[in-house]
Design a protein around this motif. Sequence first.
Motif, PDB file in Angstrom:
ATOM      1  N   ILE A   1       5.374   5.023   0.764  1.00 25.85           N
ATOM      2  CA  ILE A   1       5.092   3.898   1.658  1.00 25.85           C
ATOM      3  C   ILE A   1       4.956   2.611   0.852  1.00 25.85           C
ATOM      4  CG2 ILE A   1       3.343   2.905   3.198  1.00 25.85           C
ATOM      5  CD1 ILE A   1       2.887   5.807   4.220  1.00 25.85           C
ATOM      6  N   ASN A   2       4.283   2.689  -0.286  1.00 31.55           N
ATOM      7  CA  ASN A   2       4.123   1.513  -1.136  1.00 31.55           C
ATOM      8  C   ASN A   2       5.478   0.996  -1.609  1.00 31.55           C
ATOM      9  OD1 ASN A   2       2.323  -0.354  -2.526  1.00 31.55           O
ATOM     10  ND2 ASN A   2       3.123   0.592  -4.379  1.00 31.55           N
ATOM     11  N   TRP A   3       6.364   1.895  -2.058  1.00 28.05           N
ATOM     12  CA  TRP A   3       7.692   1.463  -2.503  1.00 28.05           C
ATOM     13  C   TRP A   3       8.510   0.908  -1.348  1.00 28.05           C
ATOM     14  CZ3 TRP A   3       9.129  -0.108  -6.889  1.00 28.05           C
ATOM     15  CH2 TRP A   3       8.557   0.391  -8.051  1.00 28.05           C
ATOM     16  N   GLY A   4       8.342   1.453  -0.161  1.00 21.53           N
ATOM     17  CA  GLY A   4       9.019   0.902   1.006  1.00 21.53           C
ATOM     18  C   GLY A   4       8.574  -0.519   1.288  1.00 21.53           C
ATOM     19  N   LEU A   5       7.273  -0.755   1.188  1.00 25.43           N
ATOM     20  CA  LEU A   5       6.749  -2.104   1.391  1.00 25.43           C
ATOM     21  C   LEU A   5       7.243  -3.061   0.310  1.00 25.43           C
ATOM     22  CD1 LEU A   5       3.059  -1.291   2.395  1.00 25.43           C
ATOM     23  CD2 LEU A   5       4.847  -2.249   3.867  1.00 25.43           C
ATOM     24  N   VAL A   6       7.322  -2.585  -0.920  1.00 22.04           N
ATOM     25  CA  VAL A   6       7.829  -3.426  -2.007  1.00 22.04           C
ATOM     26  C   VAL A   6       9.288  -3.776  -1.750  1.00 22.04           C
ATOM     27  CG1 VAL A   6       8.425  -3.455  -4.456  1.00 22.04           C
ATOM     28  CG2 VAL A   6       6.191  -2.615  -3.753  1.00 22.04           C
ATOM     29  N   GLY A   7      10.077  -2.778  -1.354  1.00 23.72           N
ATOM     30  CA  GLY A   7      11.495  -3.021  -1.117  1.00 23.72           C
ATOM     31  C   GLY A   7      11.770  -3.909   0.077  1.00 23.72           C
ATOM     32  N   LEU A   8      11.028  -3.723   1.141  1.00 29.11           N
ATOM     33  CA  LEU A   8      11.282  -4.493   2.358  1.00 29.11           C
ATOM     34  C   LEU A   8      10.652  -5.883   2.346  1.00 29.11           C
ATOM     35  CD1 LEU A   8      10.774  -1.723   5.052  1.00 29.11           C
ATOM     36  CD2 LEU A   8      12.910  -2.862   4.462  1.00 29.11           C
ATOM     37  N   PHE A   9       9.416  -5.968   1.869  1.00 32.19           N
ATOM     38  CA  PHE A   9       8.659  -7.209   2.005  1.00 32.19           C
ATOM     39  C   PHE A   9       8.151  -7.792   0.686  1.00 32.19           C
ATOM     40  CE2 PHE A   9       7.749  -4.568   5.825  1.00 32.19           C
ATOM     41  CZ  PHE A   9       8.489  -5.319   6.738  1.00 32.19           C
ATOM     42  N   LYS A  10       8.478  -7.161  -0.443  1.00 24.85           N
ATOM     43  CA  LYS A  10       7.955  -7.578  -1.750  1.00 24.85           C
ATOM     44  C   LYS A  10       6.428  -7.604  -1.737  1.00 24.85           C
ATOM     45  CE  LYS A  10      11.994 -10.233  -3.020  1.00 24.85           C
ATOM     46  NZ  LYS A  10      12.523 -11.538  -3.390  1.00 24.85           N
ATOM     47  N   PHE A  11       5.846  -6.605  -1.077  1.00 21.82           N
ATOM     48  CA  PHE A  11       4.394  -6.503  -0.955  1.00 21.82           C
ATOM     49  C   PHE A  11       3.932  -5.191  -1.576  1.00 21.82           C
ATOM     50  CE2 PHE A  11       0.609  -5.078   1.453  1.00 21.82           C
ATOM     51  CZ  PHE A  11      -0.252  -6.096   1.093  1.00 21.82           C
ATOM     52  N   ASP A  12       3.172  -5.276  -2.646  1.00 18.96           N
ATOM     53  CA  ASP A  12       2.656  -4.100  -3.348  1.00 18.96           C
ATOM     54  C   ASP A  12       1.247  -3.811  -2.834  1.00 18.96           C
ATOM     55  OD1 ASP A  12       1.849  -2.120  -5.081  1.00 18.96           O
ATOM     56  OD2 ASP A  12       2.535  -3.139  -6.879  1.00 18.96           O
ATOM     57  N   LEU A  13       1.142  -2.783  -1.987  1.00 18.56           N
ATOM     58  CA  LEU A  13      -0.133  -2.457  -1.351  1.00 18.56           C
ATOM     59  C   LEU A  13      -1.192  -2.043  -2.368  1.00 18.56           C
ATOM     60  CD1 LEU A  13      -1.671  -2.073   1.315  1.00 18.56           C
ATOM     61  CD2 LEU A  13      -0.819   0.271   1.358  1.00 18.56           C
ATOM     62  N   VAL A  14      -0.806  -1.266  -3.369  1.00 22.45           N
ATOM     63  CA  VAL A  14      -1.771  -0.813  -4.379  1.00 22.45           C
ATOM     64  C   VAL A  14      -2.323  -2.005  -5.158  1.00 22.45           C
ATOM     65  CG1 VAL A  14      -2.055   0.599  -6.457  1.00 22.45           C
ATOM     66  CG2 VAL A  14      -0.742   1.479  -4.535  1.00 22.45           C
ATOM     67  N   ALA A  15      -1.433  -2.911  -5.563  1.00 20.61           N
ATOM     68  CA  ALA A  15      -1.888  -4.104  -6.295  1.00 20.61           C
ATOM     69  C   ALA A  15      -2.762  -4.984  -5.405  1.00 20.61           C
ATOM     70  CB  ALA A  15      -0.684  -4.882  -6.810  1.00 20.61           C
ATOM     71  N   PHE A  16      -2.420  -5.056  -4.126  1.00 20.63           N
ATOM     72  CA  PHE A  16      -3.214  -5.853  -3.189  1.00 20.63           C
ATOM     73  C   PHE A  16      -4.625  -5.279  -3.040  1.00 20.63           C
ATOM     74  CE2 PHE A  16      -4.655  -6.573   1.206  1.00 20.63           C
ATOM     75  CZ  PHE A  16      -4.721  -7.963   1.206  1.00 20.63           C
ATOM     76  N   LEU A  17      -4.727  -3.956  -2.944  1.00 23.50           N
ATOM     77  CA  LEU A  17      -6.028  -3.327  -2.720  1.00 23.50           C
ATOM     78  C   LEU A  17      -6.869  -3.222  -3.987  1.00 23.50           C
ATOM     79  CD1 LEU A  17      -5.038  -0.420  -0.299  1.00 23.50           C
ATOM     80  CD2 LEU A  17      -6.224  -2.550   0.275  1.00 23.50           C
ATOM     81  N   PHE A  18      -6.218  -2.952  -5.139  1.00 25.47           N
ATOM     82  CA  PHE A  18      -6.987  -2.625  -6.338  1.00 25.47           C
ATOM     83  C   PHE A  18      -6.766  -3.595  -7.503  1.00 25.47           C
ATOM     84  CE2 PHE A  18      -6.173   1.410  -4.113  1.00 25.47           C
ATOM     85  CZ  PHE A  18      -7.484   1.727  -3.804  1.00 25.47           C
ATOM     86  N   GLY A  19      -5.966  -4.619  -7.301  1.00 29.12           N
ATOM     87  CA  GLY A  19      -5.721  -5.589  -8.367  1.00 29.12           C
ATOM     88  C   GLY A  19      -4.392  -5.333  -9.042  1.00 29.12           C
ATOM     89  N   ASN A  20      -3.791  -6.410  -9.522  1.00 30.01           N
ATOM     90  CA  ASN A  20      -2.485  -6.325 -10.153  1.00 30.01           C
ATOM     91  C   ASN A  20      -2.612  -5.698 -11.544  1.00 30.01           C
ATOM     92  OD1 ASN A  20       0.216  -6.598 -10.552  1.00 30.01           O
ATOM     93  ND2 ASN A  20       0.134  -8.775 -11.027  1.00 30.01           N
TER      94      ASN A  20
END
Length: 67
Positions: free
Chosen positions: A17-36
Motif C-alpha cells: 500500500i505504501n509503494w502504491g501511494l508513492v507511485g500514484l501520489f508521491k506520498f510516503d505514508l511511513v515517512a509521514f507517520l514516523f519521520g523521513n
Amino acid sequence: MKVLDYTALILTITGAINWGLVGLFKFDLVAFLFGNLSWLSRIIYILVGLSGLYLCTFFSRLADTNP
C-alpha cells in the motif's frame, strides 16, 4: 508459525500500500507517520523487506500442501 505468517502478511500488505501511494501520489505514508528515514521508519522498512523475503517461502509450502 501462524502468528509469524499473519504478521509477515500484514507487514507486506502495508508495504505494498505504501509503494502504491508513492507511485500514484508521491506520498510516503511511513515517512509521514514516523519521520523521513528516522530510526523507526528504517526499522519498519527493514521489517517489510524481511517479511517479503519470508513470504517467498509460501511457494514451497503451497507446493507441499497441494497435490
